[in-house]
Scaffold this active site. Structure first.
Site, PDB file in Angstrom:
ATOM      1  N   ASP A   1       9.336  12.566  30.028  1.00  0.00           N
ATOM      2  CA  ASP A   1       9.569  12.419  31.441  1.00  0.00           C
ATOM      3  C   ASP A   1      10.784  12.497  32.224  1.00  0.00           C
ATOM      4  O   ASP A   1      11.935  11.848  31.624  1.00  0.00           O
ATOM      5  CB  ASP A   1       8.909  10.997  31.861  1.00  0.00           C
ATOM      6  CG  ASP A   1       7.356  10.965  31.523  1.00  0.00           C
ATOM      7  OD1 ASP A   1       6.794  11.881  31.361  1.00  0.00           O
ATOM      8  OD2 ASP A   1       6.988   9.533  31.676  1.00  0.00           O
TER       9      ASP A   1
ATOM     10  N   ASN B   1       1.563   7.601  25.963  1.00  0.00           N
ATOM     11  CA  ASN B   1       1.569   6.405  26.391  1.00  0.00           C
ATOM     12  C   ASN B   1       0.675   5.461  26.305  1.00  0.00           C
ATOM     13  O   ASN B   1       0.981   4.246  25.545  1.00  0.00           O
ATOM     14  CB  ASN B   1       1.706   6.419  27.972  1.00  0.00           C
ATOM     15  CG  ASN B   1       2.718   7.301  28.542  1.00  0.00           C
ATOM     16  OD1 ASN B   1       3.832   7.593  28.110  1.00  0.00           O
ATOM     17  ND2 ASN B   1       2.750   7.690  29.859  1.00  0.00           N
TER      18      ASN B   1
ATOM     19  N   ASN C   1      -7.889   6.535  38.930  1.00  0.00           N
ATOM     20  CA  ASN C   1      -7.313   5.820  39.914  1.00  0.00           C
ATOM     21  C   ASN C   1      -7.781   6.193  41.201  1.00  0.00           C
ATOM     22  O   ASN C   1      -8.953   6.953  41.301  1.00  0.00           O
ATOM     23  CB  ASN C   1      -5.711   5.938  39.946  1.00  0.00           C
ATOM     24  CG  ASN C   1      -5.407   7.334  40.201  1.00  0.00           C
ATOM     25  OD1 ASN C   1      -6.051   8.004  40.660  1.00  0.00           O
ATOM     26  ND2 ASN C   1      -4.150   7.708  39.748  1.00  0.00           N
TER      27      ASN C   1
ATOM     28  N   ASP D   1       7.963  -0.295  38.980  1.00  0.00           N
ATOM     29  CA  ASP D   1       7.829   1.277  38.372  1.00  0.00           C
ATOM     30  C   ASP D   1       6.311   1.241  37.873  1.00  0.00           C
ATOM     31  O   ASP D   1       6.222   0.494  36.724  1.00  0.00           O
ATOM     32  CB  ASP D   1       8.920   1.379  37.092  1.00  0.00           C
ATOM     33  CG  ASP D   1       8.800   2.996  36.684  1.00  0.00           C
ATOM     34  OD1 ASP D   1       7.906   3.493  37.027  1.00  0.00           O
ATOM     35  OD2 ASP D   1       9.507   3.313  35.996  1.00  0.00           O
TER      36      ASP D   1
ATOM     37  N   GLY E   1      -1.520   2.622  34.329  1.00  0.00           N
ATOM     38  CA  GLY E   1      -2.737   2.997  34.232  1.00  0.00           C
ATOM     39  C   GLY E   1      -2.991   3.296  32.801  1.00  0.00           C
ATOM     40  O   GLY E   1      -4.059   2.949  32.167  1.00  0.00           O
ATOM     41  N   ASP E   2      -1.907   4.009  32.156  1.00  0.00           N
ATOM     42  CA  ASP E   2      -2.215   4.208  30.559  1.00  0.00           C
ATOM     43  C   ASP E   2      -2.116   2.664  29.864  1.00  0.00           C
ATOM     44  O   ASP E   2      -2.969   2.752  28.912  1.00  0.00           O
ATOM     45  CB  ASP E   2      -1.100   5.235  30.147  1.00  0.00           C
ATOM     46  CG  ASP E   2      -1.028   6.459  30.815  1.00  0.00           C
ATOM     47  OD1 ASP E   2      -2.130   7.075  31.190  1.00  0.00           O
ATOM     48  OD2 ASP E   2       0.058   6.852  31.232  1.00  0.00           O
TER      49      ASP E   2
HETATM   50  O1  RIB Z   1       0.568   8.473  33.429  1.00  0.00           O
HETATM   51  C1  RIB Z   1       1.785   8.590  33.373  1.00  0.00           C
HETATM   52  C2  RIB Z   1       2.131  10.006  32.654  1.00  0.00           C
HETATM   53  O2  RIB Z   1       1.549  10.882  33.494  1.00  0.00           O
HETATM   54  C3  RIB Z   1       3.620  10.129  32.693  1.00  0.00           C
HETATM   55  O3  RIB Z   1       4.302   9.624  31.712  1.00  0.00           O
HETATM   56  C4  RIB Z   1       3.879  11.810  32.645  1.00  0.00           C
HETATM   57  O4  RIB Z   1       4.415  12.338  31.554  1.00  0.00           O
HETATM   58  C5  RIB Z   1       2.171  12.056  33.045  1.00  0.00           C
HETATM   59  O5  RIB Z   1       1.758  12.521  31.879  1.00  0.00           O
END
Ligand code: RIB
Length: 307
Positions: A18, A48, A188, A247, A252-253
């Site tokens: 990222d 993530n 989402n 942030d 969501g992950d």
């Molecule tokens: O969900 C967030 C992620 O979306 C980020 O880390 C980015 O790499 C994208 O995959």
């Protein structure tokens, strides 16, 4: 429970670096603005989620690819350091996946992903790890790998009776197989609108999505919470915790990771969603995607504060 007795979670998904710019606002088309700072930090929806699971102390394997560039090694090192088992992560010539991200005050963000190595995760590559996937208690997928790979992963899971939790981002059209086989579908708000081709209240949206053959949906609505519904069962909101978000990248992950862990540990969907909501609430108070994933002690601490 000892790791040896637990079926692992397997993530078949993306791994990105990222490239994050913190800015006073999200720029509009044609606008140039000055940012506040810039960082490179490990991300990718798949990676993530894998790190989120590992931080909670649950056994997790990642199936994916990174490039032979400088980011590739850093991404792999970070997964290993978090405790993700990376035997099924390969390096491939060319660049790793990257995501250009702008984060504005309040934690809102925009993201553009360039697939890089993620695009090389083919059905043949997934086949090399079929026995691992078949051994999973649950498989977590997103939409940052080729669609044909997602479909193939679903076929393997269907044959082995392994439930799949699909995080449908970035939103793109899905096959009938995916609609009818996903155990959990966790869009989402933007993604929900995409799939339903209009804006609907979560209660209606959940009903329409379940009508397409899904078994369960968790509609992620940021500070409103998550609306959880299952086919033929009860539906309800699970509210978030009152924290100050700085942030939301990866929140969501984080939810999916913790939801999957709690379900795998035998909790009902309400308890699991409450636990996942607490995990996501901790994550938004910190910067970065993988960097913000909480440990189990941190989630338990937040839960204890509001018990
Ligand atoms: O969900 C967030 C992620 O979306 C980020 O880390 C980015 O790499 C994208 O995959």
């Amino acid at each position: 429970m000892e790791s040896a007795h637990r079926k692992p979670i397997v993530v078949v998904g993306s791994i990105n670096m990222d490239l994050v710019t913190r800015a006073p606002q999200i720029p509009v088309p044609g606008q140039t603005i000055l940012g506040i700072d810039f960082t490179t930090t490990p991300g990718g929806k798949g990676a993530n989620q894998a790190v989120g699971v590992a931080r909670l102390g649950y056994p997790v394997y990642m199936v994916g690819m990174v490039g032979e560039d400088v980011f590739g090694q850093a991404l792999l090192d970070n997964l290993n350091a978090a405790g993700v088992i990376t035997d099924a992560v390969s390096r491939t010539p060319g660049p790793s996946g990257v995501a250009s991200i702008v984060v504005a005050p309040g934690g809102h963000n925009i993201i553009v992903v360039v697939s890089g190595a993620n695009h090389k995760v083919t059905p043949e590559y997934v086949d090399r790890h079929e026995s691992l996937i078949r051994s999973a208690g649950m498989v977590l997928c997103q939409l940052e790998l080729p669609m044909v790979t997602l479909s193939h992963t679903f076929s393997i899971c269907a044959k082995a009776n392994v439930p799949v939790m699909l995080d449908p981002g970035p939103a793109s059209p899905l096959s009938e197989k995916v609609w009818s086989q996903a155990a959990w579908f966790t869009p989402n708000e933007v993604e929900t609108d995409f799939f339903l081709e209009r804006k609907l209240e979560p209660e209606m949206a959940a009903r329409e999505l379940l009508d397409r053959g899904l078994k369960g949906v968790a509609l992620k609505r940021g500070s409103e919470g998550v609306y959880v519904a299952v086919a033929g069962g009860k539906a309800a909101w699970v509210r978030p915790f009152p924290v100050e978000a700085i942030d939301t990248v990866g929140a969501g992950d984080c939810f999916n990771a913790a939801f999957a862990v709690a379900l795998m540990e035998g909790h009902d969907r309400w308890t699991a969603a409450h636990f996942a909501s607490a995990a996501a609430s901790v994550s938004v108070t910190r910067r970065g995607a993988q960097a913000s994933m909480p440990t189990r002690a941190e989630v338990d601490e937040l839960l204890a504060q509001y018990r």
